[in-house]
Design an enzyme around this catalytic site. Structure first.
Site, PDB file in Angstrom:
ATOM      1  N   PHE A  64       4.454   0.242   0.501  1.00 23.79           N
ATOM      2  CA  PHE A  64       5.663   0.847   1.067  1.00 23.79           C
ATOM      3  C   PHE A  64       6.537   1.589   0.039  1.00 23.79           C
ATOM      4  CE2 PHE A  64       5.858  -1.930   5.157  1.00 23.79           C
ATOM      5  CZ  PHE A  64       4.910  -1.109   5.747  1.00 23.79           C
ATOM      6  N   ARG A  65       6.165   1.607  -1.216  1.00 23.49           N
ATOM      7  CA  ARG A  65       6.744   2.550  -2.202  1.00 23.49           C
ATOM      8  C   ARG A  65       8.163   2.264  -2.662  1.00 23.49           C
ATOM      9  NH1 ARG A  65       1.692   3.764  -3.041  1.00 23.49           N
ATOM     10  NH2 ARG A  65       0.753   5.262  -1.629  1.00 23.49           N
ATOM     11  N   ASP A 305      -4.285  -0.807   4.414  1.00 20.80           N
ATOM     12  CA  ASP A 305      -4.030  -0.190   3.106  1.00 20.80           C
ATOM     13  C   ASP A 305      -3.118   1.031   3.275  1.00 20.80           C
ATOM     14  OD1 ASP A 305      -4.097   0.272   0.400  1.00 20.80           O
ATOM     15  OD2 ASP A 305      -6.176   0.918   0.332  1.00 20.80           O
TER      16      ASP A 305
HETATM   17  O1  DOR Z   1      -6.166   4.928  -1.854  1.00 23.56           O
HETATM   18  C1  DOR Z   1      -5.432   4.098  -2.358  1.00 23.56           C
HETATM   19  N1  DOR Z   1      -4.106   4.275  -2.399  1.00 23.56           N
HETATM   20  N2  DOR Z   1      -5.958   3.004  -2.902  1.00 23.56           N
HETATM   21  C2  DOR Z   1      -5.222   2.148  -3.634  1.00 23.56           C
HETATM   22  O2  DOR Z   1      -5.768   1.227  -4.179  1.00 23.56           O
HETATM   23  C3  DOR Z   1      -3.789   2.395  -3.848  1.00 23.56           C
HETATM   24  C4  DOR Z   1      -3.229   3.219  -2.782  1.00 23.56           C
HETATM   25  C5  DOR Z   1      -1.862   3.749  -3.111  1.00 23.56           C
HETATM   26  O3  DOR Z   1      -1.002   2.960  -3.484  1.00 23.56           O
HETATM   27  O4  DOR Z   1      -1.655   4.962  -2.978  1.00 23.56           O
END
Ligand code: DOR
Length: 440
Positions: A64-65, A305
Site C-alpha cells: 500500500f506504499r 500482491d
Molecule cells: O511485482 C512486484 N511488485 N513484486 C514484488 O515483489 C514487489 C511489488 C512492488 O512492491 O511493487
C-alpha cells in the site's frame, strides 16, 4: 426472544466443507447464531435470497506504499479498494519508504491505520541482514503478521541475497516466514542479456524458471535445517509446484490471481509493461500447473500482491518500468468468474482466501462462518454479470490489468465484525478497521 444487531436471511452460507441455505445472526460484532431465525428480533433483517455468504475474504499480500510512496497508494485508498472488492482483512508488505524493519516503523504503520482503515489489517516486518538477530522478538509486535524476506531484488531495497544471512533469519524466529523466492545472483547474471529495445516480453526470460526454482530450493533447504515454517509467496512455475508438493512439511504455498488469470505472451502483447510483475507472469504451461496445484491441494492460499505503480512510471518502458499490478479490488470478481467457469469450487475459494490464511498464520476469530467467530462476511452475487473498469478502481494508480473484462460473479456486501462497510458498491462505514489478532 433473542435480539440480534443484524440477521442475514435466506442466503447460502459457504464454508470449506460445504454450504447450507439458512439464516445468520450477528450480535456485538460476532456471529451469534446460524439456522432458522424466523422469529428472532433484530435491529435489521436483510434478505439475502439468491446470494452466497462467504467467510470474509483475506488478501494476505498487498503493497500500500505508505509511508513514502503515497503518490501510488496510501493506507486509506488501498483499504477502500479492498472493501469495495469484498475483502475484509489483509496483510501489507514492508517495502515502503522507509522499510518496515524496526519496531518504531511497525508502530507507526499501525498508528496510521487508526480511524483510516476500511478493513482489518496486519503488517509484515521486513527481515534484513541488519535486524536478523532481533526478529524472534520483533515478529510478535502488535499488528504484525510475521517476517517477510526478499531473496531477489524487486520494488524497493529490501534484500537478503545470500544463504548465510538468510539462514540467520530463518533460525531466528518461530512464526511462519513469508519469502519472495527469486535467486539474486542469477538475476544479476542474466540482466545484461536483455537486449536494447526489449519489450516486457523479456521479463519472464530474464527472471526465468530457474531463478525462481533455485531460490525456492535454497529457502526450503534452510527451513528444513532449522525446522522453521516458511511461506513461499507467489509461486509461478510448474517446477516449483512439483518440488513444493514434496516439501509441504515446512513450506506453504501462495498463488496470485494474476498468475492464474494472465499468460505470456498474450498479456505482454496486450498490456506491455502494465503486465510486468515479480516474479513474472509466465506461459500457459506454467499457468496450467498452477491450476493443477490449486486442484490437488498443493496451494494453501491465494492473494493478489496488489502492487500499484502510476501510469507514468509504467510508461517509462521496459526494463526501466517498475514491476507490479494493482489487484486487491478485483480479487473476488476475477476469482468468482473462475468459479463460474468451473475452474475451482466456491468451497475451495473459501479455503484459499479465509480458512487457508487462518490456518497458516494462526489468525484469531476469522476464517470461517461459525458461532463465536468475527462477523466478517463477503456477500457475493454469483449470477451478477459486470465489467471491470479502470474508472471504478479506488487505487491511486488509476488502472487495473483487468480493465474491460466482463465477469460473472460480484461482491455485493462487505461486512466486517458486524459492520456493513460496503453494500451494492456504496461505502457505508469509514475507519472501522482494526489490527488482526493472532494465536501465535
Ligand atoms: O511485482 C512486484 N511488485 N513484486 C514484488 O515483489 C514487489 C511489488 C512492488 O512492491 O511493487
Amino acid at each position: 426472544m433473542t435480539h440480534f444487531d443484524l440477521v442475514l436471511r435466506g442466503g447460502t452460507i459457504v464454508n470449506v466443507h460445504g454450504r447450507c441455505r439458512t439464516d445468520l445472526g450477528i450480535r456485538g460484532g460476532r456471529i451469534a447464531a446460524i439456522g432458522d431465525l424466523g422469529q428472532a428480533a433484530a435491529a435489521e433483517v436483510r434478505d439475502c435470497t439468491g446470494l452466497h455468504l462467504l467467510p470474509g475474504v483475506i488478501d494476505s499480500q498487498v503493497h500500500f506504499r505508505e509511508p513514502g510512496l503515497e503518490h501510488k497508494e496510501d493506507l486509506e485508498s488501498g483499504t477502500r479498494g479492498a472493501v469495495l472488492g469484498g475483502v475484509t482483512a489483509l496483510f501489507e508488505m514492508p517495502n515502503t519508504k522507509p522499510n518496515t524493519d524496526i519496531p518504531e516503523r511497525m508502530a507507526d504503520k499501525v498508528a496510521r491505520m487508526k480511524d483510516r482503515s476500511w478493513c482489518d489489517f496486519a503488517f509484515y516486518f521486513g527481515g534484513t541482514a541488519v535486524n536478523a538477530d532481533r526478529l524472534h522478538e520483533w515478529e510478535h509486535l502488535p499488528g504484525c503478521c510475521g517476517v517477510k524476506v526478499f531473496m531477489g531484488s524487486s520494488t524497493g531495497d529490501l534484500l537478503v541475497a545470500d544463504d548465510e544471512h538468510l539462514g540467520r533469519i530463518v533460525a531466528n524466529g518461530r512464526r511462519r516466514m513469508a519469502v519472495h523466492c527469486e535467486d539474486e545472483p542469477r538475476l544479476i547474471e542474466r540482466r545484461p542479456l536483455i537486449p536494447a529495445g526489449a519489450t516486457a516480453h523479456w521479463h519472464p526470460l530474464w527472471r526465468d524458471e530457474i531463478t525462481a526454482l533455485r531460490a525456492t530450493q535454497r529457502l526450503v533447504t534452510l527451513a528444513e535445517r532449522h525446522r522453521r515454517k516458511v511461506h513461499v509467496l507467489h509461486v509461478t512455475t510448474a517446477e516449483e509446484m512439483a518440488y513444493l508438493g514434496e516439501h509441504k512439511d515446512w513450506a506453504s504455498v501462495e498463488v496470485l490471481v494474476n498468475h492464474l488469470t494472465l499468460a505470456a505472451p498474450d498479456c505482454y502483447d496486450r498490456l506491455g509493461t502494465y503486465a510486468q510483475q515479480n516474479p513474472p507472469v509466465r506461459d500457459a504451461r506454467h499457468r496450467d500447473a498452477l491450476w493443477k496445484a490449486v486442484a490437488d491441494g498443493t496451494v494453501d492460499v491465494l492473494a493478489t500482491d496488489h502492487a500499484p505503480h502510476t501510469k507514468a512510471e509504467k510508461d517509462k518502458g521496459y526494463p526501466d518500468s517498475p514491476a507490479g499490478m494493482p489487484g486487491v479490488q478485483t480479487l473476488v470478481p476475477v476469482m468468482l468468474d473462475h468459479v463460474n467457469a468451473g475452474r475451482l469450487s466456491l468451497e475451495r475459494f473459501v479455503e484459499l482466501t479465509s480458512a487457508g490464511p487462518q490456518r497458516l498464520f494462526q489468525i484469531q476469530g476469522k476464517g470461517r462462518i461459525a458461532v463465536g467467530y468475527d462477523a466478517d462476511v463477503t456477500v457475493v452475487d454469483l449470477g451478477a454479470k459486470r465489467t471491470i473498469e479502470n474508472q471504478a478502481m479506488a487505487t491511486k494508480s488509476g488502472w487495473t490489468p483487468f480493465h474491460g473484462m466482463t465477469v460473472t460473479g460480484w461482491p455485493v456486501q462487505t461486512i466486517i465484525r458486524g459492520r456493513t462497510v460496503m453494500r451494492d458498491g456504496e461505502l457505508l462505514a469509514k475507519g472501522v478497521g482494526e489490527a488482526i489478532r493472532f494465536l501465535a
